[in-house]
Design a protein around this motif. Structure first.
Motif, PDB file in Angstrom:
ATOM      1  N   LEU A  61      11.290   2.551 -12.286  1.00 37.51           N
ATOM      2  CA  LEU A  61      10.172   1.609 -12.355  1.00 37.51           C
ATOM      3  C   LEU A  61       9.138   2.039 -11.320  1.00 37.51           C
ATOM      4  CD1 LEU A  61      12.356  -1.648 -12.396  1.00 37.51           C
ATOM      5  CD2 LEU A  61      11.528  -0.355 -14.371  1.00 37.51           C
ATOM      6  N   LYS A  62       7.988   2.520 -11.787  1.00 39.44           N
ATOM      7  CA  LYS A  62       6.996   3.078 -10.860  1.00 39.44           C
ATOM      8  C   LYS A  62       5.888   2.099 -10.515  1.00 39.44           C
ATOM      9  CE  LYS A  62       7.762   7.908 -12.157  1.00 39.44           C
ATOM     10  NZ  LYS A  62       7.140   9.168 -12.622  1.00 39.44           N
ATOM     11  N   GLU A  63       5.539   1.237 -11.443  1.00 34.49           N
ATOM     12  CA  GLU A  63       4.452   0.275 -11.236  1.00 34.49           C
ATOM     13  C   GLU A  63       4.981  -1.141 -11.420  1.00 34.49           C
ATOM     14  OE1 GLU A  63       1.621   1.476 -10.333  1.00 34.49           O
ATOM     15  OE2 GLU A  63       1.801   3.584 -10.922  1.00 34.49           O
ATOM     16  N   ALA A  64       4.240  -2.122 -10.912  1.00 37.23           N
ATOM     17  CA  ALA A  64       4.662  -3.521 -11.046  1.00 37.23           C
ATOM     18  C   ALA A  64       4.880  -3.896 -12.507  1.00 37.23           C
ATOM     19  CB  ALA A  64       3.631  -4.439 -10.402  1.00 37.23           C
ATOM     20  N   ALA A  65       4.025  -3.386 -13.398  1.00 42.58           N
ATOM     21  CA  ALA A  65       4.135  -3.731 -14.820  1.00 42.58           C
ATOM     22  C   ALA A  65       5.452  -3.242 -15.423  1.00 42.58           C
ATOM     23  CB  ALA A  65       2.956  -3.137 -15.593  1.00 42.58           C
ATOM     24  N   ASP A  66       6.011  -2.172 -14.860  1.00 38.32           N
ATOM     25  CA  ASP A  66       7.270  -1.628 -15.385  1.00 38.32           C
ATOM     26  C   ASP A  66       8.425  -2.611 -15.225  1.00 38.32           C
ATOM     27  OD1 ASP A  66       5.808   0.667 -15.866  1.00 38.32           O
ATOM     28  OD2 ASP A  66       6.580   1.744 -14.113  1.00 38.32           O
ATOM     29  N   PHE A  67       8.327  -3.492 -14.225  1.00 31.89           N
ATOM     30  CA  PHE A  67       9.416  -4.433 -13.955  1.00 31.89           C
ATOM     31  C   PHE A  67       9.560  -5.465 -15.082  1.00 31.89           C
ATOM     32  CE2 PHE A  67       8.931  -2.461  -9.945  1.00 31.89           C
ATOM     33  CZ  PHE A  67      10.036  -2.734  -9.154  1.00 31.89           C
ATOM     34  N   GLU A  68       8.521  -5.634 -15.877  1.00 31.45           N
ATOM     35  CA  GLU A  68       8.580  -6.569 -17.011  1.00 31.45           C
ATOM     36  C   GLU A  68       9.740  -6.229 -17.943  1.00 31.45           C
ATOM     37  OE1 GLU A  68       6.878  -9.236 -17.946  1.00 31.45           O
ATOM     38  OE2 GLU A  68       5.172  -9.272 -16.564  1.00 31.45           O
ATOM     39  N   SER A  69      10.061  -4.941 -18.015  1.00 32.08           N
ATOM     40  CA  SER A  69      11.102  -4.500 -18.958  1.00 32.08           C
ATOM     41  C   SER A  69      12.485  -5.017 -18.597  1.00 32.08           C
ATOM     42  CB  SER A  69      11.134  -2.971 -19.036  1.00 32.08           C
ATOM     43  OG  SER A  69      11.564  -2.407 -17.801  1.00 32.08           O
ATOM     44  N   ILE A  70      12.678  -5.450 -17.347  1.00 30.47           N
ATOM     45  CA  ILE A  70      14.007  -5.959 -16.968  1.00 30.47           C
ATOM     46  C   ILE A  70      13.969  -7.441 -16.586  1.00 30.47           C
ATOM     47  CG2 ILE A  70      14.819  -3.678 -16.234  1.00 30.47           C
ATOM     48  CD1 ILE A  70      14.547  -4.745 -13.302  1.00 30.47           C
ATOM     49  N   TYR A  92       7.288  10.657  -3.111  1.00 29.46           N
ATOM     50  CA  TYR A  92       6.687   9.445  -2.558  1.00 29.46           C
ATOM     51  C   TYR A  92       5.182   9.606  -2.406  1.00 29.46           C
ATOM     52  CZ  TYR A  92       5.194   6.040   0.905  1.00 29.46           C
ATOM     53  OH  TYR A  92       4.501   5.063   1.565  1.00 29.46           O
ATOM     54  N   LEU A  93       4.778  10.749  -1.860  1.00 26.50           N
ATOM     55  CA  LEU A  93       3.355  11.013  -1.658  1.00 26.50           C
ATOM     56  C   LEU A  93       2.596  11.019  -2.990  1.00 26.50           C
ATOM     57  CD1 LEU A  93       1.015  11.762   0.254  1.00 26.50           C
ATOM     58  CD2 LEU A  93       1.684  14.164  -0.010  1.00 26.50           C
ATOM     59  N   GLN A  94       3.206  11.632  -4.006  1.00 21.43           N
ATOM     60  CA  GLN A  94       2.515  11.749  -5.294  1.00 21.43           C
ATOM     61  C   GLN A  94       2.560  10.456  -6.110  1.00 21.43           C
ATOM     62  OE1 GLN A  94       0.532  14.242  -6.069  1.00 21.43           O
ATOM     63  NE2 GLN A  94       1.118  15.086  -4.076  1.00 21.43           N
ATOM     64  N   VAL A  95       3.733   9.811  -6.174  1.00 25.84           N
ATOM     65  CA  VAL A  95       3.908   8.644  -7.053  1.00 25.84           C
ATOM     66  C   VAL A  95       3.383   7.368  -6.412  1.00 25.84           C
ATOM     67  CG1 VAL A  95       5.578   7.193  -8.284  1.00 25.84           C
ATOM     68  CG2 VAL A  95       5.871   9.684  -8.245  1.00 25.84           C
ATOM     69  N   ARG A  96       3.844   7.063  -5.198  1.00 29.12           N
ATOM     70  CA  ARG A  96       3.497   5.782  -4.601  1.00 29.12           C
ATOM     71  C   ARG A  96       2.166   5.842  -3.841  1.00 29.12           C
ATOM     72  NH1 ARG A  96       6.530   3.302  -6.883  1.00 29.12           N
ATOM     73  NH2 ARG A  96       8.504   3.485  -5.804  1.00 29.12           N
ATOM     74  N   CYS A  97       1.908   6.976  -3.198  1.00 32.86           N
ATOM     75  CA  CYS A  97       0.650   7.100  -2.437  1.00 32.86           C
ATOM     76  C   CYS A  97      -0.465   7.723  -3.273  1.00 32.86           C
ATOM     77  CB  CYS A  97       0.872   7.935  -1.172  1.00 32.86           C
ATOM     78  SG  CYS A  97       2.011   7.201   0.004  1.00 32.86           S
ATOM     79  N   LEU A 101      -2.768   7.262   3.243  1.00 32.96           N
ATOM     80  CA  LEU A 101      -1.884   6.114   3.048  1.00 32.96           C
ATOM     81  C   LEU A 101      -0.525   6.381   3.685  1.00 32.96           C
ATOM     82  CD1 LEU A 101      -1.566   3.313   1.868  1.00 32.96           C
ATOM     83  CD2 LEU A 101      -0.954   4.335  -0.333  1.00 32.96           C
ATOM     84  N   PHE A 102      -0.055   7.598   3.531  1.00 34.87           N
ATOM     85  CA  PHE A 102       1.193   8.008   4.181  1.00 34.87           C
ATOM     86  C   PHE A 102       1.050   7.846   5.695  1.00 34.87           C
ATOM     87  CE2 PHE A 102       4.323  10.730   6.043  1.00 34.87           C
ATOM     88  CZ  PHE A 102       5.341  10.909   5.120  1.00 34.87           C
ATOM     89  N   PHE A 103      -0.088   8.313   6.230  1.00 38.33           N
ATOM     90  CA  PHE A 103      -0.294   8.226   7.675  1.00 38.33           C
ATOM     91  C   PHE A 103      -0.378   6.774   8.137  1.00 38.33           C
ATOM     92  CE2 PHE A 103      -2.864   7.862  11.488  1.00 38.33           C
ATOM     93  CZ  PHE A 103      -2.231   8.766  12.320  1.00 38.33           C
ATOM     94  N   GLN A 104      -1.044   5.956   7.341  1.00 35.73           N
ATOM     95  CA  GLN A 104      -1.212   4.542   7.689  1.00 35.73           C
ATOM     96  C   GLN A 104       0.140   3.859   7.857  1.00 35.73           C
ATOM     97  OE1 GLN A 104      -3.660   2.415   4.809  1.00 35.73           O
ATOM     98  NE2 GLN A 104      -2.471   0.567   5.158  1.00 35.73           N
ATOM     99  N   ARG A 105       1.092   4.223   7.005  1.00 36.94           N
ATOM    100  CA  ARG A 105       2.402   3.577   7.040  1.00 36.94           C
ATOM    101  C   ARG A 105       3.363   4.247   8.014  1.00 36.94           C
ATOM    102  NH1 ARG A 105       3.851   0.046   2.949  1.00 36.94           N
ATOM    103  NH2 ARG A 105       2.186  -0.464   1.513  1.00 36.94           N
ATOM    104  N   TYR A 106       3.218   5.565   8.195  1.00 42.62           N
ATOM    105  CA  TYR A 106       4.213   6.310   8.972  1.00 42.62           C
ATOM    106  C   TYR A 106       3.661   7.087  10.152  1.00 42.62           C
ATOM    107  CZ  TYR A 106       7.829   5.248   5.619  1.00 42.62           C
ATOM    108  OH  TYR A 106       8.740   4.578   4.872  1.00 42.62           O
TER     109      TYR A 106
END
Length: 238
Positions: free
Chosen positions: A8-17, A145-150, A156-161
């Motif tokens: 599940l990559k995006e919030a909308a994907d969670f609808e499936s479960i 993580y960098l490609q999919v979530r960020c 964004l990676f730097f902001q969090r880590y």
């Protein structure tokens, strides 16, 4: 990491479960073994219960920025890791399962931003499969993580880590954060003997060989006797 599990990559994907009531099942395998901890994160959770999850193992290989934020990471000894799980055909773990409303999913993704969200089908203690699947927070790789979530955004990676001088999230050479490990062991113990034994014997360091039982008996001496800082006694009290 190749896996046969749906991701599940995006919030909308969670609808499936989601179940017919618009609820999503979440698997807890570390701090969320504690109902108190789970409710501090998800105040409106429902149906907190113990379950089996086959085909996964728990591993301490995740650099957790929250431990730096809370002042409980020990960078000099590499005691900075929290838990994730990863597919492993021959393994099984005892987890908790509970439901949250699908409206909480965006906040859940933001809180667990660096994890891979996989769909799994837990079983109850008698071995009967649940009627609805659950989401479990699994190991990613830094590149994914960098490609999919960020979305490829290094800022964004730097902001969090980066502000914690973390340039690598998923590592096999780090050790459990002491306060967090103690909390997880106590939370598992509070679920009963089977959950406690399972946590000790089916949770591993990043080498995938050293169990937490072995670690506590050798390198991790004294961890279970250490009290968490006063401000974290409630959150990390087992």
């Amino acid at each position: 990491m190749a896996t046969d599990h749906q991701e599940l990559k995006e919030a909308a994907d969670f609808e499936s479960i989601a179940n017919p009531d618009g609820q999503i099942s979440i698997c807890g395998f570390g701090s969320l073994l504690s109902e108190r901890s789970a409710r501090s994160t998800f105040p409106d959770l429902q149906n907190f219960r113990v379950a089996f999850l086959r085909g996964f193992r728990r591993v301490f290989a995740h650099t957790a920025p929250i431990f730096f934020e809370r002042g409980i990471a020990r960078l000099e000894t590499k005691e900075i890791s929290s838990l994730s799980v990863e597919p492993c055909a021959e393994e099984w773990i005892i987890v908790t399962v509970f439901e949250i409303h699908k409206s909480e999913v965006p906040a859940f993704i933001d809180r667990e931003h660096e994890f891979r969200f996989l769909v799994a089908l837990p079983e109850d203690i008698s071995g009967k499969r649940f009627s609805h699947p659950a989401v479990v927070c699994c190991r990613y790789s830094d590149e994914e993580y960098l490609q999919v979530r960020c979305k490829g955004r290094k800022e964004l990676f730097f902001q969090r880590y980066g502000r914690y001088n973390i340039n690598q999230i998923w590592r096999d050479d780090i050790l459990p954060c002491r306060v967090y490990l103690r909390h997880c062991v106590l939370a598992a113990k509070n679920l009963g003997k089977m959950a406690h034994e399972n946590f000790l014997d089916h949770t591993f360091l990043g080498d995938r060989k050293t169990s937490i039982r072995q670690y506590l008996a050798s390198q991790g001496l004294g961890i279970m006797e250490e009290e968490p800082p006063e401000m974290l006694k409630e959150r990390y009290g087992g």
